[in-house]
Write an enzyme that holds these catalytic residues in place. Sequence first.
Site, PDB file in Angstrom:
ATOM      1  N   SER A  25       0.760  -1.203   0.091  1.00 35.56           N
ATOM      2  CA  SER A  25      -0.044  -0.139   0.017  1.00 35.56           C
ATOM      3  C   SER A  25       0.750   1.165   0.169  1.00 35.56           C
ATOM      4  O   SER A  25       2.148   1.272   0.054  1.00 35.56           O
ATOM      5  CB  SER A  25      -0.985   0.169   1.210  1.00 35.56           C
ATOM      6  OG  SER A  25      -0.277   0.207   2.486  1.00 35.56           O
ATOM      7  N   THR A  57      -0.973   0.823  -6.844  1.00 32.57           N
ATOM      8  CA  THR A  57      -1.122   0.105  -5.268  1.00 32.57           C
ATOM      9  C   THR A  57      -2.309   0.714  -4.747  1.00 32.57           C
ATOM     10  O   THR A  57      -3.230   1.317  -5.750  1.00 32.57           O
ATOM     11  CB  THR A  57       0.137   0.522  -4.427  1.00 32.57           C
ATOM     12  OG1 THR A  57       0.085  -0.260  -3.298  1.00 32.57           O
ATOM     13  CG2 THR A  57       0.119   1.934  -4.224  1.00 32.57           C
ATOM     14  N   TYR A  58      -2.609   0.883  -3.524  1.00 33.73           N
ATOM     15  CA  TYR A  58      -3.928   1.268  -3.078  1.00 33.73           C
ATOM     16  C   TYR A  58      -3.375   2.053  -1.784  1.00 33.73           C
ATOM     17  O   TYR A  58      -2.530   2.131  -1.179  1.00 33.73           O
ATOM     18  CB  TYR A  58      -4.852   0.049  -2.526  1.00 33.73           C
ATOM     19  CG  TYR A  58      -4.226  -0.796  -1.652  1.00 33.73           C
ATOM     20  CD1 TYR A  58      -4.595  -0.383  -0.242  1.00 33.73           C
ATOM     21  CD2 TYR A  58      -3.542  -1.848  -2.033  1.00 33.73           C
ATOM     22  CE1 TYR A  58      -3.866  -1.267   0.709  1.00 33.73           C
ATOM     23  CE2 TYR A  58      -2.957  -2.805  -1.145  1.00 33.73           C
ATOM     24  CZ  TYR A  58      -3.345  -2.556   0.390  1.00 33.73           C
ATOM     25  OH  TYR A  58      -2.579  -3.440   1.240  1.00 33.73           O
ATOM     26  N   GLY A  73       5.590  -2.255   1.106  1.00 34.09           N
ATOM     27  CA  GLY A  73       5.779  -3.707   0.594  1.00 34.09           C
ATOM     28  C   GLY A  73       6.619  -3.538  -0.690  1.00 34.09           C
ATOM     29  O   GLY A  73       7.531  -2.711  -0.506  1.00 34.09           O
ATOM     30  N   SER A  74       6.466  -4.152  -1.607  1.00 38.38           N
ATOM     31  CA  SER A  74       7.308  -4.191  -2.808  1.00 38.38           C
ATOM     32  C   SER A  74       7.385  -3.033  -3.454  1.00 38.38           C
ATOM     33  O   SER A  74       8.516  -2.445  -4.024  1.00 38.38           O
ATOM     34  CB  SER A  74       6.773  -5.383  -3.773  1.00 38.38           C
ATOM     35  OG  SER A  74       5.405  -4.937  -4.068  1.00 38.38           O
ATOM     36  N   ALA A  75       6.339  -2.161  -3.527  1.00 33.78           N
ATOM     37  CA  ALA A  75       6.681  -0.853  -4.176  1.00 33.78           C
ATOM     38  C   ALA A  75       7.600  -0.178  -3.292  1.00 33.78           C
ATOM     39  O   ALA A  75       7.976   1.042  -3.866  1.00 33.78           O
ATOM     40  CB  ALA A  75       5.246  -0.003  -3.928  1.00 33.78           C
TER      41      ALA A  75
END
Length: 127
Positions: A25, A57-58, A73-75
């Site tokens: 996110s 993403t969100y 996260g991965s972002a």
Amino acid sequence: MQRTMLKSKLHRVTATHADLHYEGSCAIDEDLLEAANIKEYEQIDIWNVNNGERFTTYAIRAERGSGVISVNGSAARRAAPGDILIIATFAVYNEVELAKHEPDLIYVDTQNRIVRRGHKIPVQAAA
């Protein structure tokens, strides 16, 4: 006919955190979410001005008034603290809705505090 149009934009926010191990996110200061009419868990596109990365993403809420923009996260591999980001949302509008549509454009300072709100992007002049 339906068209996908810009709904909201947080222009040139500064990433404050990048947390690889936080559940995915992007945490966004609740004041900014409200100003831009972005709902928690809404899909967002993020464009990193520093490195050209573009990803989806969100949104989740960060503490109101904190100025937090945390890419998680991965972002987190695509943004670092201090990077300048543009965060946008899009929506689908029919022709009747388009007649009244104006995107919510939010401009901030280097601390992610709102300095200006708008609904139109100026015409780009020829160089």
